[in-house]
Design an enzyme around this catalytic site. Structure first.
Site, PDB file in Angstrom:
ATOM      1  CE1 TYR A  51      56.691   1.147  39.056  1.00 26.17           C
ATOM      2  CE2 TYR A  51      58.259  -0.267  37.905  1.00 26.17           C
ATOM      3  CZ  TYR A  51      56.992   0.274  38.014  1.00 26.17           C
ATOM      4  OH  TYR A  51      56.030  -0.041  37.098  1.00 26.17           O
ATOM      5  NE  ARG A  54      53.644  31.932   3.604  1.00 26.32           N
ATOM      6  CZ  ARG A  54      52.701  31.803   2.687  1.00 26.32           C
ATOM      7  NH1 ARG A  54      51.494  31.399   3.039  1.00 26.32           N
ATOM      8  NH2 ARG A  54      52.928  32.112   1.426  1.00 26.32           N
ATOM      9  CG  HIS A  55      57.492  36.229   3.196  1.00 27.77           C
ATOM     10  ND1 HIS A  55      56.494  36.683   2.342  1.00 27.77           N
ATOM     11  CD2 HIS A  55      57.712  34.936   2.852  1.00 27.77           C
ATOM     12  CE1 HIS A  55      56.157  35.702   1.514  1.00 27.77           C
ATOM     13  NE2 HIS A  55      56.878  34.635   1.803  1.00 27.77           N
ATOM     14  CG  ASN A  91      53.186  36.007  -1.534  1.00 24.64           C
ATOM     15  OD1 ASN A  91      53.664  36.515  -0.528  1.00 24.64           O
ATOM     16  ND2 ASN A  91      53.447  34.766  -1.898  1.00 24.64           N
ATOM     17  NE  ARG A 107      59.191  35.279  -0.549  1.00 26.80           N
ATOM     18  CZ  ARG A 107      60.048  34.660  -1.348  1.00 26.80           C
ATOM     19  NH1 ARG A 107      61.023  35.363  -1.919  1.00 26.80           N
ATOM     20  NH2 ARG A 107      59.975  33.351  -1.566  1.00 26.80           N
ATOM     21  CD  GLU A 136      58.903  28.412   0.274  1.00 28.02           C
ATOM     22  OE1 GLU A 136      59.452  27.687   1.146  1.00 28.02           O
ATOM     23  OE2 GLU A 136      57.660  28.551   0.219  1.00 28.02           O
ATOM     24  CG  HIS A 180      60.234  31.639   2.679  1.00 33.42           C
ATOM     25  ND1 HIS A 180      60.093  32.746   1.871  1.00 33.42           N
ATOM     26  CD2 HIS A 180      61.449  31.748   3.264  1.00 33.42           C
ATOM     27  CE1 HIS A 180      61.179  33.487   1.968  1.00 33.42           C
ATOM     28  NE2 HIS A 180      62.024  32.910   2.802  1.00 33.42           N
ATOM     29  CG  MET A 220      55.361  28.178   9.084  1.00 33.22           C
ATOM     30  SD  MET A 220      54.631  29.824   9.084  1.00 33.22           S
ATOM     31  CE  MET A 220      53.346  29.603  10.297  1.00 33.22           C
TER      32      MET A 220
END
Lengths: 519, 462
Positions: free
Chosen positions: B184, B243-244, B250, B293, B313, B378, B382
């Site tokens: 090339y 995550r937290h 939750n 959190r 979030e 969160h 995520m």
């Protein structure tokens, strides 16, 4: 043991506390938005290449996104030292006395840079001078190394005689150096001045001498860029900004949606439709846009009904941006100010204390708005003629960017309903024209309360986005008359036109209003 | 909000392109000798553009060539005096261009990345003709590199394992490939910003990003592409996403809100601290959202951390702090709509995954610039970040599995990303809802009809 968290009352930010009192947050020095260590941006280029234009615009942008920045213009220092400028002879490289004076001015300016960055919490200093010789640049690099500052060069290279002539006419001919000259003489003298510099000009050399420096070469007003060794986040943001701005003449029109149902009831936020008068405004706006006779006007709205309904009346394509939505009032959404004062008296008081930083519970602050709205600013910089139909708080944010208003002033800028603000870039700043479209509406503006008890500052500034007005160019003892010429682009005329009530202006005549009128 | 228009127009609006970005389809044309990172940049750029919502696709000429010539023998194929091979290679290019045309004109594509060496003016002129015929915009990305170490590393990284060299000895591969490059080099005509190519729009990337030459950027999307290319690097680093710790909400099955960690959540935070210590990460940056959190989780680590509001979030609007049962009872139509198009669905007064992606873009850009980073965020956030790194579509994104108390370690490798999952052995509730078993097309059609009717009703109830 994990530390307890308390929520800062104004910004609603969780920080660790000791015995219920906020202790210093264990955050690393300088958030992702701040540059650390301080940076000196060094302009490089022959006269009339747009160095001061870039310096000031960049400084305005950096301050708006919360990075304390200040311009240090060596020309100002020279004008202080040499009271009266006579001719271009001053700039001849064999004029030993003059060379000495100029050197001292540069050193004085660097001293002030150091003070700003080390003692006045400045983060970025823009050293606005020609800096066309390696000798001068090496001195600055040494200064940076000794003080632990990062150095980033911005070189402007341009050989188009039309562009240069245009620049000279726009900003040089009216400079304090030529106040006693006529235009032609000024132009002639300035051109000879440029020749003095050209003889010793050593452009940045990316292949050899300057290959390890961090810099951007702006070629032919942004047609091409050469970018070398970007070191950090702030430098990459600066490069991105410089690549998006342009100098084509154009106008940006800012206005709010027409009066809405909620406006009539004095309610904040929500997503109501237009009132009858609001719809009338939309019609008037359509007529106004037609009369402006612009080629290719882009129209942007938020995703809220009231702004879309307003744009619909224009019968042209428009773009919806969620980022232009009104500030989120959180738990206070859809309340009137009275209801807010009754239900959340503490919050109501806190907001008046610091309206810029104050975040509604589960909502947003002006500070959040600035971050949210930044992509819109970047988009606006790329565009030509644009009409933005948005909301009161959002419009204040955008206006603060264009008119270089601080965080303190931003939440109190006057953005009445049924009024269009036309912004046109001119010289180093922005001309504002306020056009009221002759349709009555309620007044949604709340002035800054007279007695605001400002409690001890518990504000977290490190990660904060805090627009600051670009500081006055630093200089030695002020000279009378100097201020007027610096802000020449905004003529402070007819202050009697400024009043809180709506002045009715015929659509065909457009009056200048001084920036002061908006606060 | 959309104006009253027939259903078909509504569909078009939903995927309609943001015209402030660009008003015509664009072809990005890569240029450079082999082993200069063209495919690396093509794939990465494509992944980024798709993630921010710009339909983009790579057309790699090597793939077409391997289709045409079933078995690769040696570098002789690439000699410029091998007429037969040259003809085949040209044919491949034409076929690829036809596919580009189909993608941009008929398949809703916005950007096509033409990944080939394109090292001769002749080839580039061919492409420019094609562009003009079809009224596309073109932007060239040239990668220039002379550092033999970088090139050798590239060859070992991706060429040695290419389909062209199925079972050959490493050294022989290296040898053949280096000879291929020489073929090339003979005819290589780099972009010439001063004369021949001064009116083209392009970026020259030199020595893996040490220097860039940018010429005539035409529009916003090109400026974003330039910005992206200037922020990516190839130094090895790892990004940790988690995550937290489990929160009080939750435990109660509530979404959103700003609750504190549960006891098990606090346990996770401790386990996370041990995890970081074990992995001995130098200069690890830790980022959290501004919700309690995540901050509580980070506090336990005993290291400095940065709070980003944009990592918060997803805003569930009127559904904040409700359980899924409550949402189903209070807003049954909303609940159903969300299941039908979870990516585009926006909570009333809240956000959609699509909004989240836009919100998160500065985080992605900064992650590209950084070294080792741990992001404590969160579930929905995520998923968005993961979708960027793992090149997941809007369709898959809202169903990516991001369980509590699990750390995902992402390490760039070859053209993609290696993922390792570390479950930190602290029990937690499961917050994942699988994709419901409904036929997608039928449900989308129904939901659009439902949506129109719903909008009619809602409009008058505000």
């Amino acid at each position: 043991m994990p530390r307890e968290l308390t929520q800062n009352r104004i910004q609603k930010i969780w920080i660790p506390s000791k015995d219920g009192k906020p202790s210093m947050p264990r955050t690393s020095h300088g958030g992702p938005h701040l540059a650390n260590p301080p940076t000196v941006i060094v302009m490089v280029g022959l006269p009339a290449r747009g160095k001061t234009y870039i310096s000031r615009k960049l400084t305005r942008y950096l301050n708006w996104i919360g990075i304390p920045t200040k311009v240090f213009n060596v020309g100002e220092y020279r004008r202080e030292a040499v009271k009266h400028y006579s001719t271009y002879d001053f700039f001849k490289s064999d004029n030993e006395d003059a060379v000495k004076i100029r050197q001292q001015c540069a050193l004085a300016a660097l001293r002030d840079v150091k003070t700003y960055l080390t003692e006045e919490e400045g983060q970025v200093a823009v050293f606005d001078a020609t800096n066309t010789t390696r000798e001068r640049r090496d001195m600055i690099l040494e200064f940076g190394a000794v003080n632990g500052f990062k150095i980033f060069f911005i070189e402007s290279v341009c050989d188009d005689p039309n562009v240069i002539a245009c620049n000279i006419l726009e900003v040089k001919v009216s400079s304090p150096d030529y106040q006693d000259c006529n235009k032609t003489d000024a132009m002639e003298d300035f051109k000879k001045r440029i020749e003095c510099y050209r003889m010793n000009y050593q452009p940045l050399d990316p292949d050899q001498y300057d290959k390890n420096l961090s810099f951007i070469k702006v070629i032919d007003v942004g047609r091409r860029f050469l970018v070398n060794r970007i070191q950090d986040h702030i430098q990459s943001r600066i490069v991105y900004y410089l690549m998006n701005i342009h100098v084509q003449p154009r106008s940006i029109y800012l206005c709010r949606h027409g009066e809405s149902q909620h406006n009539l009831q004095g309610r904040l936020g929500g997503d109501s439709g237009l009132s009858t008068r609001g719809r009338k405004f939309a019609g008037a706006l359509a007529k106004f846009v037609e009369e402006q006779n612009l080629k290719d006007l882009k129209v942007w709205t938020s995703q809220m009904r009231r702004s879309i309904q307003t744009a619909e009346a224009l019968n042209v394509p428009y773009e919806q941006w969620k980022a232009l939505n009104e500030i989120d009032g959180g738990v206070c959404e859809e309340m009137t100010y009275e209801e807010m004062r009754e239900r959340f008296p503490d919050e109501f008081a806190l907001r008046d204390q610091d309206k810029y930083y104050y975040r509604y519970p589960s909502g947003e602050s002006y500070q959040d708005l600035v971050q949210r709205v930044e992509p819109v600013i970047m988009g606006l910089e790329r565009q030509e003629n644009v009409l933005v139909v948005c909301h009161q708080a959002v419009m204040r944010c955008l206006l603060a960017y264009f008119l270089d208003k601080s965080a303190d002033e931003m939440p109190y800028l006057k953005c009445p309903l049924h009024t269009v603000l036309k912004l046109t870039p001119v010289a180093y700043g922005c001309k504002v024209e306020s056009i009221t479209l002759n349709v009555e509406a309620v007044n949604t503006h709340r002035d800054r309360p007279e007695e605001v008890k400002r409690g001890p500052s518990t504000l977290i500034r490190r990660n904060s986005v805090t627009p600051l007005t670009s500081p006055e160019p630093s200089k030695k003892p002020r000279i009378e008359g100097l201020d007027d010429t610096i802000i020449r682009e905004v003529t402070p005329t007819q202050l009697t036109l400024c009043s809180t009530s709506h002045t009715t202006l015929a659509l065909s005549t457009q009056h200048w209003l001084s920036e002061a009128c908006l606060t | 909000w959309y104006p009253q228009r027939p259903l078909l127009c509504y569909c078009a609006n939903r995927s309609s392109w943001a015209s402030y970005m660009t008003n015509s389809p664009t072809m990005i044309v890569m240029i450079g000798l082999p082993a200069r990172g063209k495919t690396y940049m093509s794939k990465k750029l494509t992944r980024y553009l798709n993630w921010i919502g710009v339909p983009t696709k790579v057309f790699n000429l090597g793939v077409y060539r391997r289709e045409a010539v079933k078995a690769y023998k040696s570098y002789d194929f690439f000699r410029h005096d091998n007429e037969e091979a040259m003809e085949i290679r040209k044919q491949c290019a034409l076929v690829a261009l036809e596919d580009v045309k189909t993608y941009l004109n008929e398949e809703g594509g916005q950007i096509a990345v033409f990944d080939a060496t394109n090292t001769t003016r002749e080839r580039r002129d061919l492409i420019l003709d094609f562009i003009q015929e079809n009224a596309y915009k073109v932007f060239f990305v040239e990668s220039v590199c002379d550092d033999p170490e970088v090139i050798a590393a590239n060859i070992l990284d991706v060429k040695v394992s290419s389909p062209d060299y199925p079972e050959t000895h490493r050294e022989r591969v290296m040898d053949d490939f280096l000879k291929r490059i020489e073929c090339y080099k003979v005819t290589y005509q780099p972009l010439d910003p001063d004369e021949y190519d001064k009116d083209l729009s392009f970026i020259k990337v030199m020595n893996v990003g040490r220097r860039y030459l940018v010429n005539r950027v035409q529009d916003y999307i090109q400026s974003k592409i330039v910005y992206y290319l200037m922020n990516i690097h190839v130094h090895s680093h790892s990004i940790y996403l988690c995550r937290h710790g489990e929160s009080e909400h939750n435990v109660q099955g509530r979404i959103g809100g700003d609750s504190e960690l549960s006891p098990r959540g606090r346990q996770f935070a401790s386990a996370l601290r041990e995890f970081i210590e074990e992995h001995k990460l130098s200069d690890l940056k830790v980022w959290t959202s501004q919700l309690r959190r995540t901050i509580q989780t980070a506090e336990e680590l005993g290291v400095p951390y940065e709070q980003w509001k944009i990592l918060n979030e997803i805003d569930a609007g009127v559904c904040e702090e409700m359980t899924y049962e409550m949402i189903q009872n209070t807003f049954p139509e909303e609940f159903a709509l969300r299941d039908q198009d979870k990516y585009h669905y926006r909570y009333p007064g809240g956000e959609s995954y699509q909004d989240l992606v836009q919100r998160l873009e500065p985080v992605i850009m900064e992650l590209e610039r950084q070294g080792n980073v741990l992001v404590i965020c969160h579930q929905a956030v995520m998923r968005c970040l993961l979708a960027y790194f793992l090149d997941k579509s809007g369709d898959d994104l809202p169903y990516l599995k991001c369980p509590l108390h699990t750390v995902m370690k992402l390490t760039p490798v070859a053209y993609g990303c290696k993922v390792e999952m570390f479950y930190l052995n602290v029990e937690a509730v499961n917050t994942h809802r699988d994709r419901p078993l409904v036929s997608p097309h039928l449900s989308l059609w129904c939901s659009l009809l439902q949506y129109e009717i719903l909008m009619e009703n809602i409009k008058y109830s505000f």
